[in-house]
Motif scaffolding. Structure first.
Motif, PDB file in Angstrom:
ATOM      1  N   GLY A 154      58.014  20.955  59.484  1.00 21.19           N
ATOM      2  CA  GLY A 154      59.276  20.528  60.062  1.00 21.19           C
ATOM      3  C   GLY A 154      60.223  19.928  59.058  1.00 21.19           C
ATOM      4  O   GLY A 154      60.506  18.729  59.103  1.00 21.19           O
ATOM      5  N   HIS A 155      60.757  20.746  58.149  1.00 18.06           N
ATOM      6  CA  HIS A 155      61.709  20.231  57.161  1.00 18.06           C
ATOM      7  C   HIS A 155      63.131  20.429  57.668  1.00 18.06           C
ATOM      8  O   HIS A 155      63.416  21.318  58.465  1.00 18.06           O
ATOM      9  N   ALA A 156      64.067  19.603  57.172  1.00 15.85           N
ATOM     10  CA  ALA A 156      65.426  19.563  57.739  1.00 15.85           C
ATOM     11  C   ALA A 156      66.482  20.137  56.814  1.00 15.85           C
ATOM     12  O   ALA A 156      67.658  20.116  57.159  1.00 15.85           O
ATOM     13  N   ASP A 157      66.094  20.663  55.637  1.00 18.08           N
ATOM     14  CA  ASP A 157      67.117  21.079  54.678  1.00 18.08           C
ATOM     15  C   ASP A 157      67.886  22.311  55.123  1.00 18.08           C
ATOM     16  O   ASP A 157      68.974  22.591  54.616  1.00 18.08           O
ATOM     17  N   ASN A 158      67.360  23.079  56.094  1.00 17.19           N
ATOM     18  CA  ASN A 158      68.115  24.178  56.697  1.00 17.19           C
ATOM     19  C   ASN A 158      68.779  23.766  58.004  1.00 17.19           C
ATOM     20  O   ASN A 158      69.962  24.040  58.212  1.00 17.19           O
ATOM     21  N   VAL A 159      68.018  23.143  58.907  1.00 16.87           N
ATOM     22  CA  VAL A 159      68.577  22.844  60.229  1.00 16.87           C
ATOM     23  C   VAL A 159      69.673  21.785  60.169  1.00 16.87           C
ATOM     24  O   VAL A 159      70.631  21.837  60.952  1.00 16.87           O
ATOM     25  N   ALA A 160      69.567  20.817  59.250  1.00 14.61           N
ATOM     26  CA  ALA A 160      70.583  19.755  59.198  1.00 14.61           C
ATOM     27  C   ALA A 160      71.960  20.311  58.833  1.00 14.61           C
ATOM     28  O   ALA A 160      72.933  20.060  59.557  1.00 14.61           O
ATOM     29  N   PRO A 161      72.100  21.090  57.748  1.00 16.10           N
ATOM     30  CA  PRO A 161      73.436  21.632  57.472  1.00 16.10           C
ATOM     31  C   PRO A 161      73.896  22.652  58.510  1.00 16.10           C
ATOM     32  O   PRO A 161      75.085  22.711  58.832  1.00 16.10           O
ATOM     33  N   SER A 162      72.972  23.458  59.046  1.00 12.81           N
ATOM     34  CA  SER A 162      73.373  24.426  60.059  1.00 12.81           C
ATOM     35  C   SER A 162      73.920  23.727  61.295  1.00 12.81           C
ATOM     36  O   SER A 162      74.903  24.171  61.894  1.00 12.81           O
ATOM     37  N   LEU A 163      73.324  22.617  61.674  1.00 10.26           N
ATOM     38  CA  LEU A 163      73.727  21.883  62.868  1.00 10.26           C
ATOM     39  C   LEU A 163      74.934  20.979  62.620  1.00 10.26           C
ATOM     40  O   LEU A 163      75.873  20.926  63.422  1.00 10.26           O
ATOM     41  N   LEU A 164      74.928  20.262  61.506  1.00  8.17           N
ATOM     42  CA  LEU A 164      75.975  19.276  61.228  1.00  8.17           C
ATOM     43  C   LEU A 164      77.140  19.853  60.442  1.00  8.17           C
ATOM     44  O   LEU A 164      78.232  19.290  60.429  1.00  8.17           O
ATOM     45  N   GLY A 165      76.901  20.988  59.748  1.00 12.00           N
ATOM     46  CA  GLY A 165      77.919  21.548  58.875  1.00 12.00           C
ATOM     47  C   GLY A 165      77.946  20.839  57.532  1.00 12.00           C
ATOM     48  O   GLY A 165      77.337  19.779  57.342  1.00 12.00           O
ATOM     49  N   GLY A 166      78.626  21.451  56.571  1.00  8.25           N
ATOM     50  CA  GLY A 166      78.827  20.836  55.270  1.00  8.25           C
ATOM     51  C   GLY A 166      77.587  20.825  54.394  1.00  8.25           C
ATOM     52  O   GLY A 166      76.708  21.685  54.501  1.00  8.25           O
ATOM     53  N   ILE A 167      77.522  19.838  53.523  1.00  4.83           N
ATOM     54  CA  ILE A 167      76.392  19.635  52.616  1.00  4.83           C
ATOM     55  C   ILE A 167      75.653  18.385  53.072  1.00  4.83           C
ATOM     56  O   ILE A 167      76.272  17.325  53.246  1.00  4.83           O
ATOM     57  N   THR A 168      74.356  18.493  53.278  1.00  4.90           N
ATOM     58  CA  THR A 168      73.598  17.359  53.799  1.00  4.90           C
ATOM     59  C   THR A 168      72.475  16.955  52.843  1.00  4.90           C
ATOM     60  O   THR A 168      71.899  17.783  52.155  1.00  4.90           O
ATOM     61  N   LEU A 169      72.208  15.663  52.859  1.00  9.44           N
ATOM     62  CA  LEU A 169      71.112  15.071  52.089  1.00  9.44           C
ATOM     63  C   LEU A 169      70.137  14.432  53.070  1.00  9.44           C
ATOM     64  O   LEU A 169      70.536  13.616  53.908  1.00  9.44           O
ATOM     65  N   ILE A 170      68.864  14.821  52.984  1.00  9.24           N
ATOM     66  CA  ILE A 170      67.827  14.186  53.807  1.00  9.24           C
ATOM     67  C   ILE A 170      67.309  12.981  53.022  1.00  9.24           C
ATOM     68  O   ILE A 170      66.496  13.116  52.122  1.00  9.24           O
ATOM     69  N   LYS A 171      67.806  11.817  53.367  1.00  8.94           N
ATOM     70  CA  LYS A 171      67.428  10.600  52.639  1.00  8.94           C
ATOM     71  C   LYS A 171      65.971  10.239  52.905  1.00  8.94           C
ATOM     72  O   LYS A 171      65.243   9.802  52.020  1.00  8.94           O
ATOM     73  N   SER A 172      65.525  10.450  54.152  1.00  9.70           N
ATOM     74  CA  SER A 172      64.118  10.204  54.478  1.00  9.70           C
ATOM     75  C   SER A 172      63.759  10.985  55.728  1.00  9.70           C
ATOM     76  O   SER A 172      64.626  11.343  56.527  1.00  9.70           O
ATOM     77  N   TYR A 173      62.458  11.237  55.883  1.00 10.81           N
ATOM     78  CA  TYR A 173      61.958  11.925  57.068  1.00 10.81           C
ATOM     79  C   TYR A 173      61.323  10.957  58.060  1.00 10.81           C
ATOM     80  O   TYR A 173      61.199  11.266  59.238  1.00 10.81           O
ATOM     81  N   ASP A 174      60.872   9.826  57.602  1.00 15.77           N
ATOM     82  CA  ASP A 174      60.212   8.864  58.476  1.00 15.77           C
ATOM     83  C   ASP A 174      60.680   7.457  58.118  1.00 15.77           C
ATOM     84  O   ASP A 174      60.103   6.820  57.249  1.00 15.77           O
ATOM     85  N   PRO A 175      61.744   6.959  58.769  1.00 18.35           N
ATOM     86  CA  PRO A 175      62.488   7.598  59.863  1.00 18.35           C
ATOM     87  C   PRO A 175      63.445   8.662  59.327  1.00 18.35           C
ATOM     88  O   PRO A 175      63.831   8.640  58.149  1.00 18.35           O
ATOM     89  N   LEU A 176      63.837   9.583  60.194  1.00 16.52           N
ATOM     90  CA  LEU A 176      64.754  10.640  59.798  1.00 16.52           C
ATOM     91  C   LEU A 176      66.136  10.056  59.543  1.00 16.52           C
ATOM     92  O   LEU A 176      66.718   9.407  60.403  1.00 16.52           O
ATOM     93  N   GLU A 177      66.651  10.275  58.336  1.00 20.49           N
ATOM     94  CA  GLU A 177      67.979   9.790  57.974  1.00 20.49           C
ATOM     95  C   GLU A 177      68.696  10.883  57.189  1.00 20.49           C
ATOM     96  O   GLU A 177      68.250  11.289  56.110  1.00 20.49           O
ATOM     97  N   VAL A 178      69.794  11.360  57.746  1.00 22.25           N
ATOM     98  CA  VAL A 178      70.552  12.458  57.152  1.00 22.25           C
ATOM     99  C   VAL A 178      71.944  11.968  56.786  1.00 22.25           C
ATOM    100  O   VAL A 178      72.624  11.333  57.591  1.00 22.25           O
ATOM    101  N   ILE A 179      72.360  12.268  55.568  1.00 23.38           N
ATOM    102  CA  ILE A 179      73.668  11.853  55.063  1.00 23.38           C
ATOM    103  C   ILE A 179      74.507  13.086  54.786  1.00 23.38           C
ATOM    104  O   ILE A 179      74.050  14.018  54.118  1.00 23.38           O
ATOM    105  N   SER A 180      75.728  13.121  55.293  1.00 21.39           N
ATOM    106  CA  SER A 180      76.660  14.206  55.007  1.00 21.39           C
ATOM    107  C   SER A 180      77.429  13.886  53.735  1.00 21.39           C
ATOM    108  O   SER A 180      78.034  12.822  53.612  1.00 21.39           O
ATOM    109  N   LEU A 181      77.379  14.804  52.778  1.00 20.50           N
ATOM    110  CA  LEU A 181      77.997  14.602  51.478  1.00 20.50           C
ATOM    111  C   LEU A 181      79.378  15.249  51.429  1.00 20.50           C
ATOM    112  O   LEU A 181      79.664  16.184  52.180  1.00 20.50           O
TER     113      LEU A 181
END
Length: 326
Positions: A154-181
């Protein structure tokens, strides 16, 4: 803290719908140095989901096109319908009936986030159908479950940008923290999918479990440099940071003509070049659409000279993510 790159589009909040037609974009994951933590959304290709209500309770996947019969129609085994079931269960709306058609416009195992685009299209569609009860960020954990079903991880490097748009950084998985760059305004992508088979699971199994400290330090510096380059719109720094000493040297073995494609891209003015996701697709950053078009053309022509068919794409960074089609 998450910083959104786009407004949450679509319909009227709280108003439920009878049917929706959604597009979700392909992605380029890792961005060379950011294994499992960086990714961006493309304008094309992508997958489409048509979803409508039914009088018969339950989720049914009626039709899949573009998959050569490789994907299951059983609702619990397909990422699109399985994630829709999860959302309905979460919202306590399992009494309603949903019928789904999935239309794939990218190859499975292309390295362009094929399963992620399908999953995101399904999640965005059910959320629109129900009047947007969840934000995009609240949909993200369901998308991760879809990736786990499709890829075993269950990695987020594809689903996060597809869902949120733009360029995304997965800062952590536990807890899940996604940053839009930030997305520099003149940043364009050249993407080429060679018609060779590189299964995602096989590519992941080749990765080393232990690395040298000096290589880790190099990689950390490149990730920091790439993120800094995006914030400063420093295209030179972006290009210099697109170096991978950990993953690419191993995965490149599976991709015919990889180093020749990189040489072709850099000679054509690419800022940087690397593998998209687990491959075999490759991508390059360019500083204009014309330059990206030339890079794509040159790589496609090189592969053709080696009797390798391919698909080429040119794209700005898609800052919106999924959208409704009318």
């Amino acid at each position: 803290m998450e910083r959104a790159t786009a407004k949450e589009p679509a319909g009227k909040a709280g108003q439920e719908r009878d049917q929706v037609h959604v597009f979700a974009p392909a992605t380029a994951a890792n961005l060379v140095c950011g294994f499992d933590i960086l990714g961006l959304a493309l304008e094309e290709p992508g997958d489409e989901v048509f979803m409508k209500r039914s009088d018969q309770p339950g989720v049914r996947l009626l039709k899949i096109t573009g998959d050569d019969g490789r994907l299951p129609l059983e609702p619990s085994k397909n990422t699109v319908s399985a994630c829709v079931q999860m959302v309905l269960q979460h919202l306590k709306r399992e009494d309603i009936g949903i019928e789904i058609e999935l239309h794939k416009h990218m190859p499975i195992g292309s390295g362009l986030g094929s399963s992620a685009a399908s999953t995101v299209a399904g999640l965005y569609a059910i959320n629109q159908l129900l009047g947007q009860p969840l934000s995009k960020h609240e949909l993200l954990p369901f998308a991760l479950k879809g990736e786990e079903l499709a890829c075993g991880h269950g990695h987020a490097d594809n689903v996060a940008p597809s869902l949120l748009g733009g360029i995304t950084l997965i800062k952590s998985y536990d807890p899940l923290e996604v940053i839009s760059l930030p997305v520099p305004k003149d940043l364009f992508c050249s993407v080429v999918f060679p018609h060779v088979d590189v299964p995602t699971r096989a590519a992941r199994q080749m990765i080393r479990s232990k690395i040298d400290l000096k290589d880790a330090v190099t990689q950390w510096g490149n990730i920091a440099g790439l993120v800094s380059g995006l914030f400063m719109s420093d295209y030179g720094l972006i290009g210099r940071s697109m170096q991978d000493v950990l993953i690419e040297p191993i995965r490149a073995i599976l991709i015919p003509e990889f180093y020749e494609m990189r040489e072709t891209a850099m000679a054509s003015g690419a800022l940087g070049f690397g593998i998209s996701g687990s491959g075999p697709s490759v991508f390059a950053f360019a500083q204009s659409r014309n330059q990206a078009e030339n890079i794509t053309h040159q790589i496609v022509q090189h592969l053709k000279s080696k009797d390798i068919d391919s698909n080429g794409y040119v794209s700005a960074v898609n800052t919106v993510g999924p959208r409704e089609l009318f």
